[in-house]
Write a protein that holds these residues in place. Structure first.
Motif, PDB file in Angstrom:
ATOM      1  N   ASP A 243      13.822 -16.680  57.923  1.00 21.38           N
ATOM      2  CA  ASP A 243      13.571 -18.312  58.161  1.00 21.38           C
ATOM      3  C   ASP A 243      11.656 -18.475  57.873  1.00 21.38           C
ATOM      4  N   LEU A 244      11.710 -18.395  58.337  1.00 20.53           N
ATOM      5  CA  LEU A 244      10.472 -18.702  58.664  1.00 20.53           C
ATOM      6  C   LEU A 244       9.525 -18.376  57.236  1.00 20.53           C
ATOM      7  N   ALA A 249       4.381 -18.939  54.336  1.00 20.92           N
ATOM      8  CA  ALA A 249       3.690 -19.342  53.093  1.00 20.92           C
ATOM      9  C   ALA A 249       3.768 -20.932  52.271  1.00 20.92           C
ATOM     10  N   SER A 250       4.399 -21.341  52.270  1.00 27.20           N
ATOM     11  CA  SER A 250       4.026 -22.702  51.543  1.00 27.20           C
ATOM     12  C   SER A 250       3.369 -23.813  52.561  1.00 27.20           C
ATOM     13  N   LEU A 254      -0.171 -24.862  51.501  1.00 28.28           N
ATOM     14  CA  LEU A 254      -0.306 -27.119  51.434  1.00 28.28           C
ATOM     15  C   LEU A 254      -2.202 -26.769  51.871  1.00 28.28           C
ATOM     16  N   ALA A 255      -2.656 -25.874  53.297  1.00 27.76           N
ATOM     17  CA  ALA A 255      -3.992 -25.951  53.799  1.00 27.76           C
ATOM     18  C   ALA A 255      -4.819 -25.808  52.835  1.00 27.76           C
ATOM     19  N   GLU A 256      -4.272 -24.921  51.972  1.00 25.80           N
ATOM     20  CA  GLU A 256      -6.197 -24.390  50.649  1.00 25.80           C
ATOM     21  C   GLU A 256      -5.806 -24.945  50.198  1.00 25.80           C
ATOM     22  N   ARG A 274       5.590 -32.509  57.503  1.00 23.68           N
ATOM     23  CA  ARG A 274       7.051 -32.853  57.601  1.00 23.68           C
ATOM     24  C   ARG A 274       7.900 -31.138  57.237  1.00 23.68           C
ATOM     25  N   LEU A 275       6.722 -30.097  56.438  1.00 28.15           N
ATOM     26  CA  LEU A 275       6.773 -28.634  57.204  1.00 28.15           C
ATOM     27  C   LEU A 275       7.557 -28.017  57.863  1.00 28.15           C
ATOM     28  N   ALA A 276       5.450 -28.858  58.802  1.00 28.63           N
ATOM     29  CA  ALA A 276       5.522 -27.748  60.368  1.00 28.63           C
ATOM     30  C   ALA A 276       6.800 -28.763  61.374  1.00 28.63           C
ATOM     31  N   THR A 277       7.369 -29.692  61.098  1.00 22.18           N
ATOM     32  CA  THR A 277       8.549 -30.487  61.549  1.00 22.18           C
ATOM     33  C   THR A 277       9.574 -29.540  61.184  1.00 22.18           C
ATOM     34  N   ARG A 278       9.696 -29.152  59.944  1.00 20.14           N
ATOM     35  CA  ARG A 278      11.244 -28.210  59.348  1.00 20.14           C
ATOM     36  C   ARG A 278      11.003 -27.072  59.512  1.00 20.14           C
ATOM     37  N   MET A 279      10.371 -26.220  60.354  1.00 15.72           N
ATOM     38  CA  MET A 279       9.815 -25.557  60.801  1.00 15.72           C
ATOM     39  C   MET A 279      10.259 -25.563  62.623  1.00 15.72           C
TER      40      MET A 279
END
Length: 446
Positions: A243-244, A249-250, A254-256, A274-279
């Motif tokens: 799941d992670l 990878a996304s 995004l950071a790059e 948003r992705l960090a919240t989803r993680m």
């Protein structure tokens, strides 16, 4: 060959010897512990049973020998009073003949001295046939010692014979004039004793085998929670990695992008949040599932608009150039929102990954019915019937996935009292149908 030429070969041997042994897995160590517990249980039972069997065999042997010895002593003691002498001091066996002569008299009378014993009376038809030299030898021992003597010999017919000699005094009553010898056949008693010993040994062997089986079963039941916990731990780690992997990878991508492109930095950072919240939600869901499987937690059931949740999952998914169509009907289910979101996301991700021909974009259609059914149709190659039964097993995957998404979705469906099935879609690909029990509608009074 010189010493310098031998050094490389010696170093190679040392290197080969220093190679460590492969580490034993936790499951293998637990199974080895089970074998050791089984062996310890069987060994303990064997020691106890062997000790009891040895005690029983020894007790039985002493019992029948003591009983035979008492019988022979009684026969000899009853015979001695009938031994009399005439006026000349010679042995008179007439009283003995009158009192003891039967079809099978049990005793023999020996007279004389310890150096020259002579048989004075012997049964005409003895029950126990004993060699003369054996009778004279045990009688001589009794006369020499002045006390009872006993010995075990082999008779004329090969039977084991137990002899007991008891001395008697002469006419003057001062010196030993002879001995009365009683004989008993121990063949049948020894046969019964051997039969008992064989029975006890066989019983011990059977009981040890049964105790080993019982120990194996009990140790298996004892280590079952440990194996279950180990399996749950491995499943949790595999699910977490599954799941992670994509969000991580996304997140890195995004950071790059934010580092390289100043113009899109704000949008990239917003998507990163948003992705960090989803993680974080994914991690919470994994922990929740691990607790549920371990039996230390319960589903966080609550009334949930299934149609709205599916729409949110589609909006949050990275569909790219693939086309996703959603048809929904209002429906409320009583379920855990995070787990249902994961199940729908896994089904959608599976359709986007496998539900199209190579080089073509996926066309996925999601349908939410009023009976709590979520249908995911794609236009891919479909699912062969031979693989339908094993599709929801862990680590059963196609190309490009780890094979956990569908197994997780199936587990979530069954945890909520629903089902997850696969069939052929009218669009030509696969159709996954997630069925959840809808919440009962309450009718308000008018």
């Amino acid at each position: 060959m010189s010493a310098a030429a031998r050094r490389p070969r010696l170093r190679l041997r040392l290197r080969l010897r220093r190679q460590p042994r492969p580490a034993m897995t936790a499951a293998a160590r637990i199974r080895r512990l089970r074998r050791r517990l089984t062996a310890l249980f069987a060994l303990t039972s064997a020691v106890g049973l062997i000790a009891l069997a040895a005690f029983a065999i020894h007790t039985d042997d002493n019992s029948w020998r003591s009983q035979l010895d008492d019988t022979l002593n009684l026969q000899a003691s009853q015979t001695v009073p009938y031994v009399s002498f005439d006026d000349n001091g010679r042995l008179d066996v007439q009283n003995l003949l009158d009192a003891m002569e039967t079809s099978c008299p049990p005793v023999t009378v020996v007279t004389g001295t310890a150096d020259q014993p002579t048989i004075a009376y012997t049964p005409r038809q003895p029950c126990v046939r004993v060699r003369t030299e054996d009778l004279e030898a045990v009688a001589a021992t009794a006369m020499r010692d002045g006390s009872a003597a006993e010995v075990e010999v082999r008779g004329e017919n090969g039977h084991q014979i137990w002899l007991l000699a008891q001395p008697y005094t002469g006419a003057s009553g001062q010196s030993t004039a002879g001995a009365v010898v009683a004989a008993g056949d121990t063949t049948s008693s020894q046969a019964e004793h051997r039969k008992l010993a064989l029975l006890l040994v066989t019983g011990c062997a059977v009981l040890v085998a049964l105790s080993a089986v019982a120990g194996h079963l009990l140790s298996g039941r004892a280590i079952r929670p440990a194996l279950t916990a180990l399996q749950q731990q491995e499943e949790f780690l595999a699910d977490a990695a599954h799941d992670l992997r994509t969000p991580t990878a996304s997140l890195r991508s995004l950071a790059e992008t934010a580092l390289r492109d100043d113009a899109h930095r704000a949008a990239a950072l917003e998507r990163t949040v948003r992705l960090a919240t989803r993680m974080g939600d994914l991690i919470d869901g994994l922990l929740t599932r691990a607790r549920l499987m371990a039996g230390v937690g319960t589903l966080a059931r609550q009334p949930l608009r299934l149609d709205q949740l599916v729409e949110v999952v589609v909006d949050d998914s990275e569909t790219g150039e693939h086309r996703v169509t959603v048809h929904t009907e209002p429906v409320v289910v009583n379920a855990d929102p995070d787990l249902i979101r994961r199940a729908v996301a896994n089904l959608l991700g599976n359709a986007l990954l496998h539900g199209h021909a190579p080089g073509r974009h996926a066309e996925v259609e999601l349908t939410v019915a009023a009976d709590g059914t979520v249908t995911v149709d794609d236009t891919g190659p479909g699912i062969p019937p031979a693989l339908a039964d094993s599709l929801f097993q862990r680590f059963h995957s196609g190309s490009g996935s780890t094979g956990l998404g569908l197994s997780i979705a199936s587990w979530i469906a069954h945890a909520h009292g629903g089902t997850l099935d696969v069939d052929t879609s009218p669009r030509g690909g696969a159709r996954f149908t997630l069925r959840l029990p809808p919440q009962a509608r309450t009718v308000s009074p008018e």
